[in-house]
Design a protein around this motif. Structure first.
Motif, PDB file in Angstrom:
ATOM      1  N   UNK A 193      35.677 -38.695  -1.784  1.00 59.48           N
ATOM      2  CA  UNK A 193      34.973 -39.636  -2.656  1.00 59.48           C
ATOM      3  C   UNK A 193      35.920 -40.772  -2.986  1.00 59.48           C
ATOM      4  N   UNK A 194      35.551 -41.987  -2.631  1.00 60.50           N
ATOM      5  CA  UNK A 194      36.386 -43.160  -2.887  1.00 60.50           C
ATOM      6  C   UNK A 194      35.842 -43.878  -4.111  1.00 60.50           C
ATOM      7  N   UNK A 195      36.625 -43.886  -5.169  1.00 61.01           N
ATOM      8  CA  UNK A 195      36.208 -44.472  -6.441  1.00 61.01           C
ATOM      9  C   UNK A 195      35.855 -43.375  -7.422  1.00 61.01           C
ATOM     10  N   UNK A 196      36.470 -43.401  -8.609  1.00 57.88           N
ATOM     11  CA  UNK A 196      36.216 -42.348  -9.590  1.00 57.88           C
ATOM     12  C   UNK A 196      35.748 -42.928 -10.922  1.00 57.88           C
ATOM     13  N   UNK A 197      34.871 -43.949 -10.809  1.00 53.09           N
ATOM     14  CA  UNK A 197      34.122 -44.357 -11.987  1.00 53.09           C
ATOM     15  C   UNK A 197      33.032 -43.334 -12.246  1.00 53.09           C
ATOM     16  N   UNK A 198      32.073 -43.680 -13.083  1.00 50.97           N
ATOM     17  CA  UNK A 198      31.033 -42.718 -13.422  1.00 50.97           C
ATOM     18  C   UNK A 198      30.211 -42.311 -12.207  1.00 50.97           C
ATOM     19  N   UNK A 199      29.924 -43.259 -11.311  1.00 48.80           N
ATOM     20  CA  UNK A 199      29.179 -42.912 -10.105  1.00 48.80           C
ATOM     21  C   UNK A 199      29.995 -41.957  -9.242  1.00 48.80           C
ATOM     22  N   UNK A 200      31.260 -42.288  -9.011  1.00 50.62           N
ATOM     23  CA  UNK A 200      32.120 -41.428  -8.215  1.00 50.62           C
ATOM     24  C   UNK A 200      32.282 -40.045  -8.811  1.00 50.62           C
ATOM     25  N   UNK A 201      32.341 -39.970 -10.138  1.00 50.21           N
ATOM     26  CA  UNK A 201      32.447 -38.668 -10.801  1.00 50.21           C
ATOM     27  C   UNK A 201      31.226 -37.803 -10.499  1.00 50.21           C
ATOM     28  N   UNK A 202      30.049 -38.428 -10.549  1.00 50.90           N
ATOM     29  CA  UNK A 202      28.836 -37.695 -10.257  1.00 50.90           C
ATOM     30  C   UNK A 202      28.744 -37.286  -8.798  1.00 50.90           C
ATOM     31  N   UNK A 203      29.175 -38.165  -7.903  1.00 47.16           N
ATOM     32  CA  UNK A 203      29.175 -37.850  -6.470  1.00 47.16           C
ATOM     33  C   UNK A 203      30.090 -36.659  -6.198  1.00 47.16           C
ATOM     34  N   UNK A 204      31.268 -36.646  -6.830  1.00 44.77           N
ATOM     35  CA  UNK A 204      32.228 -35.566  -6.617  1.00 44.77           C
ATOM     36  C   UNK A 204      31.703 -34.233  -7.143  1.00 44.77           C
ATOM     37  N   UNK A 205      31.193 -34.232  -8.371  1.00 46.19           N
ATOM     38  CA  UNK A 205      30.742 -32.969  -8.954  1.00 46.19           C
ATOM     39  C   UNK A 205      29.527 -32.418  -8.222  1.00 46.19           C
ATOM     40  N   UNK A 206      28.614 -33.296  -7.792  1.00 49.10           N
ATOM     41  CA  UNK A 206      27.442 -32.823  -7.049  1.00 49.10           C
ATOM     42  C   UNK A 206      27.855 -32.281  -5.685  1.00 49.10           C
ATOM     43  N   UNK A 207      28.840 -32.935  -5.043  1.00 50.74           N
ATOM     44  CA  UNK A 207      29.316 -32.456  -3.740  1.00 50.74           C
ATOM     45  C   UNK A 207      29.896 -31.052  -3.865  1.00 50.74           C
ATOM     46  N   UNK A 208      30.645 -30.798  -4.921  1.00 52.49           N
ATOM     47  CA  UNK A 208      31.195 -29.453  -5.123  1.00 52.49           C
ATOM     48  C   UNK A 208      30.078 -28.440  -5.364  1.00 52.49           C
ATOM     49  N   UNK A 209      29.090 -28.852  -6.182  1.00 49.91           N
ATOM     50  CA  UNK A 209      27.978 -27.950  -6.478  1.00 49.91           C
ATOM     51  C   UNK A 209      27.226 -27.543  -5.218  1.00 49.91           C
ATOM     52  N   UNK A 210      27.234 -28.439  -4.224  1.00 50.61           N
ATOM     53  CA  UNK A 210      26.528 -28.165  -2.972  1.00 50.61           C
ATOM     54  C   UNK A 210      27.453 -27.642  -1.881  1.00 50.61           C
ATOM     55  N   UNK A 211      28.639 -27.164  -2.260  1.00 48.44           N
ATOM     56  CA  UNK A 211      29.494 -26.455  -1.321  1.00 48.44           C
ATOM     57  C   UNK A 211      30.585 -27.260  -0.672  1.00 48.44           C
ATOM     58  N   UNK A 212      30.736 -28.523  -1.022  1.00 52.69           N
ATOM     59  CA  UNK A 212      31.771 -29.352  -0.427  1.00 52.69           C
ATOM     60  C   UNK A 212      33.148 -29.081  -1.012  1.00 52.69           C
ATOM     61  N   UNK A 213      34.174 -29.347  -0.214  1.00 49.37           N
ATOM     62  CA  UNK A 213      35.566 -29.282  -0.660  1.00 49.37           C
ATOM     63  C   UNK A 213      36.000 -30.715  -0.939  1.00 49.37           C
ATOM     64  N   UNK A 214      36.142 -31.066  -2.213  1.00 48.11           N
ATOM     65  CA  UNK A 214      36.203 -32.465  -2.632  1.00 48.11           C
ATOM     66  C   UNK A 214      37.634 -32.933  -2.861  1.00 48.11           C
ATOM     67  N   UNK A 215      37.923 -34.140  -2.356  1.00 49.87           N
ATOM     68  CA  UNK A 215      39.148 -34.863  -2.678  1.00 49.87           C
ATOM     69  C   UNK A 215      38.742 -36.270  -3.120  1.00 49.87           C
ATOM     70  N   UNK A 216      39.586 -36.897  -3.933  1.00 54.41           N
ATOM     71  CA  UNK A 216      39.233 -38.178  -4.554  1.00 54.41           C
ATOM     72  C   UNK A 216      40.323 -39.205  -4.284  1.00 54.41           C
ATOM     73  N   UNK A 217      39.921 -40.411  -3.880  1.00 51.00           N
ATOM     74  CA  UNK A 217      40.842 -41.543  -3.735  1.00 51.00           C
ATOM     75  C   UNK A 217      40.473 -42.604  -4.769  1.00 51.00           C
ATOM     76  N   UNK A 218      41.439 -43.054  -5.523  1.00 49.31           N
ATOM     77  CA  UNK A 218      41.219 -44.019  -6.606  1.00 49.31           C
ATOM     78  C   UNK A 218      42.492 -44.821  -6.806  1.00 49.31           C
TER      79      UNK A 218
END
Length: 367
Positions: A193-218
């Motif tokens: 997930x590139x960008x950790x504003x509010x949208x990026x935060x939601x993208x990251x948490x939803x990806x984890x909820x759906x089984x993804x292994x999440x890393x963040x670039x900011x």
């Protein structure tokens, strides 16, 4: 086709009671000429139709040609709106739509992205605007570089917009659209997930909820720290792109994922954008490559011996290839928007020129 749309519209109206109530609470809007630059999908139809019923004259342009639903535009034109927008209109036509909207002589502006305001402030001439409304972070960033000639009310930074739409709905609907489009899930996939504003935060948490292994670039040190405190591995973008199976851009900035980054991705990577700006990814570089479309909204590009999949050609994925927010969640957003329109056509237009946060006394009653 028309009957199908009527059925969909009635379904939307039934499940958007806050919007109905907020529009019903508006006074008569006779004399108001409102130019709207926004996504023109099914969810917008109940609001625009309600404003027309209140006596407003409306000109419709789009903030993103890839999200326009032509049957929505046609239906609103039959109801009395003036429109210059269609699905996948060219850049030249899109630019012309802003000039047409301003030449139409609006008294008020309702925008997602500040395109009309930006165009207006490039000239010393133009219509006299009494007040405007802006709904997006990218639009607010643009307005911060402008000295407004009239009061403009920011409702992107309201807690119900940030906390509901930005933080939860974009990420949720983006991954729903990913599943529908690719017929794949996120299991066993590294999601960058590139960008950790509010949208990026939601993208990251939803990806984890759906089984993804999440890393963040900011790039913002404070957001990097926040990502780490939220439990994510914060990574350097230049090296992380080679690890990812799925890359999601969520910054609202241009050329975040450059040609240099794209040359480092792994074979078979999926790339999608959920930010307002379509150019977060260097699509121009990719278009020079051999490509095909193996599935609708899945664009396969050949880069040396690798294939990378750009979803919806880099446009806002959850709205271009999917339905965007749920009706019940967007009902809150649209009710606030209706209340904001009531404000800018009433006491708000009496404010001195400047950029203001939409007052809580305006939007709280809409909830």
């Amino acid at each position: 086709m028309y009957q199908d749309f009527e059925s969909e519209l009635n379904w939307a109206i039934r499940h958007m009671p806050r919007t109905r109530a907020a529009v019903d609470a508006l006074p008569g809007l006779q004399g108001v000429r409102l130019a709207c630059n926004m996504h023109l999908d099914l969810k917008m139809a109940p609001l625009v139709a309600g404003l027309l019923d209140k006596g407003a004259e409306i000109f419709l342009t789009t903030c993103n040609p890839t999200t326009v639903q032509d049957d929505v535009v046609a239906w609103l034109e039959r109801r009395g709106a003036v429109a210059y927008a269609w699905r996948d209109m060219s850049d030249n036509d899109w630019s012309e739509s802003f000039d047409r909207a301003l030449a139409w002589g609006p008294t008020h502006l309702c925008e997602m992205g500040a395109d009309l305001t930006s165009r207006l402030h490039q000239s010393i001439n133009g219509p006299h605007i009494k007040a405007g409304l802006e709904a997006t972070g990218s639009g607010i960033s643009c307005l911060e570089g402008i000295t407004p000639r009239y009061p403009i009310f920011n409702w992107d930074d309201l807690p119900v917009k940030e906390g509901l739409h930005n933080r939860h709905m974009v990420g949720l609907t983006a991954w729903h659209t990913f599943f529908q489009t690719t017929h794949l899930t996120l299991h066993e996939k590294c999601v960058l997930v590139i960008g950790y504003g509010l949208v990026g935060q939601g993208v990251a948490s939803a990806a984890k909820a759906y089984g993804g292994q999440v890393i963040v670039a900011e790039t913002d040190p404070a957001r990097v720290l926040q990502a780490r405190y939220d439990g994510w591995e914060a990574v350097d973008l230049a090296t992380a792109v080679s690890r990812a199976d799925v890359i999601a851009t969520a910054t609202g900035a241009r050329n975040v994922l450059s040609s240099a980054h794209l040359e480092r991705v792994k074979d078979g990577v999926f790339i999608l954008n959920v930010g307002h700006v379509a150019e977060e990814i260097d699509v121009g570089f990719l278009r020079g490559l051999s490509h095909s479309e193996p599935m609708p909204f899945v664009n396969a590009y050949q880069l040396a011996d690798k294939t990378l999949y750009l979803l919806a050609n880099g446009s806002m994925f959850n709205l271009t290839a999917g339905y965007g927010d749920s009706l019940n969640a967007f009902d809150v957003t649209l009710a606030v928007m209706a209340a904001g329109i009531g404000h800018i056509t009433g006491v708000g237009e009496q404010q001195p020129a400047g950029l203001y946060l939409l007052p809580s006394s305006v939007w709280l009653p809409a909830l």
